[in-house]
Enzyme design. Sequence first.
Site, mmCIF file in Angstrom:
data_model
loop_
_atom_site.group_PDB
_atom_site.id
_atom_site.type_symbol
_atom_site.label_atom_id
_atom_site.label_comp_id
_atom_site.label_asym_id
_atom_site.label_seq_id
_atom_site.Cartn_x
_atom_site.Cartn_y
_atom_site.Cartn_z
ATOM 1 N N ARG A 46 0.802 -1.012 -0.033
ATOM 2 C CA ARG A 46 0.163 0.387 0.064
ATOM 3 C C ARG A 46 0.525 1.142 -0.222
ATOM 4 O O ARG A 46 0.431 2.249 -0.519
ATOM 5 C CB ARG A 46 -1.012 -0.024 1.310
ATOM 6 N N LYS A 195 -9.024 4.851 -19.667
ATOM 7 C CA LYS A 195 -9.381 5.694 -21.063
ATOM 8 C C LYS A 195 -7.894 5.085 -21.457
ATOM 9 O O LYS A 195 -7.398 4.527 -21.879
ATOM 10 C CB LYS A 195 -9.744 7.121 -21.024
HETATM 11 C C1 PLP Z 1 -13.799 7.844 -17.052
HETATM 12 C C2 PLP Z 1 -13.461 9.117 -16.174
HETATM 13 C C3 PLP Z 1 -13.269 9.602 -14.724
HETATM 14 C C4 PLP Z 1 -13.239 8.211 -13.788
HETATM 15 O O1 PLP Z 1 -12.290 7.357 -13.746
HETATM 16 P P1 PLP Z 1 -12.956 5.801 -13.577
HETATM 17 O O2 PLP Z 1 -11.840 5.749 -13.725
HETATM 18 O O3 PLP Z 1 -14.352 5.535 -14.105
HETATM 19 O O4 PLP Z 1 -12.775 6.241 -12.119
HETATM 20 C C5 PLP Z 1 -13.125 10.653 -14.690
HETATM 21 N N1 PLP Z 1 -12.766 11.693 -16.164
HETATM 22 C C6 PLP Z 1 -13.144 11.485 -16.952
HETATM 23 C C7 PLP Z 1 -13.055 12.638 -17.608
HETATM 24 C C8 PLP Z 1 -13.578 10.520 -16.839
HETATM 25 O O5 PLP Z 1 -13.945 9.992 -18.426
#
Ligand code: PLP
Length: 383
Positions: A46, A195
């Site tokens: 952690r 993403k």
């Molecule tokens: C997907 C997303 C998030 C959140 O991220 P997670 O990995 O789903 O928790 C925050 N900001 C934007 C612009 C996103 O596309």
Amino acid sequence: MQFRTRAIHVGQHADPATGAVVPPLYLASTFVQHQAGAWREFDYSRSGNPTRRALETTLASLEGGVAALAYSSGMAAIHGAMMLLAPGSHVVAGQDLYGGTYRLLHQVLAQQGISTTLVDTTQPDQVAAAITPQTRLIWIESPGNPLLSISDIAACAGLAHQHGALLAVDSTFATPVLTRPLELGADIVMHSATKYLGGHSDLLGGALIVAARDLYDRLYFLQNATGAVLGPVESFLCARGLKTLELRVREQSRTAQALAEYLAADRRVRRVYYPGLPAHPGHALAARQMQGGFGAMLSFEVAGDLDAARRVVQATRLFQLAVSLGAVESLIEQPATMSHASYAAEHRRRAGIADGLIRLSVGLEAFEDLRDDLDRALSLAGL
Ligand SMILES: *Cc1c(COP(=O)(O)O)cnc(C)c1O
């Protein structure tokens, strides 16, 4: 070293024990110490893990920061940054905020005495007008979601610092390939690594990258104290994804630009939102602030209603019907019923999110195939 070289080599060294070109995946939760009370570099995963540390080193280099922290999701990273705020603090954020951030601010942090004002962050005077003596954080996204609004990062940084606040930029859509907010004066860059950074729809993760060591120390303390760290397998996968980040983002942006131009010339389409089109209100700013491309997200409004848009998103074959974005697979979704369904209908209208709006995440498939897929779906939907 250039960006794409650093993406491959910084933090990612051959294993001295075996010569393995790719650093091994360290799944260990704990690390043997030589002496009681004298800690080696790693003691407990952690607090620090070699695979996570390697990824953080690469990320810090790509964003031009002093250090990075990898979290278990993008939301955990956002929460990690917002834990800096004491009760009574005020946040200024964009009105087209990511839905999860909106929910965190209004349904979790509001109960802890943290208030939020949402404004159109593409207008610096609206940001300035919303700042109060309690404002500690300005939170922006550029490009914003789902209309790809462009906010002036340097101007927002200037306003934040004039008032003793921090500027944080959710740079998930832009990636460090196209925009590096720390170089423009931001204090914190945030990513949903789920993403583009990961890029293959196979991991959930988040990151914060910071410009100053003392800010890193505070965030590190909070992350270790609360525990939302990125696991070693996800860290390994994300580091692998980063090696092709520049190539993927540049190629996907090129395809998105071509699709935006194609859709803008189609009579079945009412309006296209893409910062690479001269008609987009943020085009001139994006041309200055983004380097070598305008990203691979685009939205368009069909010349029809909610049901017509629903028929289109259900008719594509290559564009798969799903939320999320940023991967090699192209995705399609309808903000009014999917990504932005949690906004109140009235708020959706005010933010300009029409019922006939469709959002695309353009992947790495060939332009011609994606174009033909959209063409066919628009016809099948009766437009
Ligand atoms: C997907 C997303 C998030 C959140 O991220 P997670 O990995 O789903 O928790 C925050 N900001 C934007 C612009 C996103 O596309």
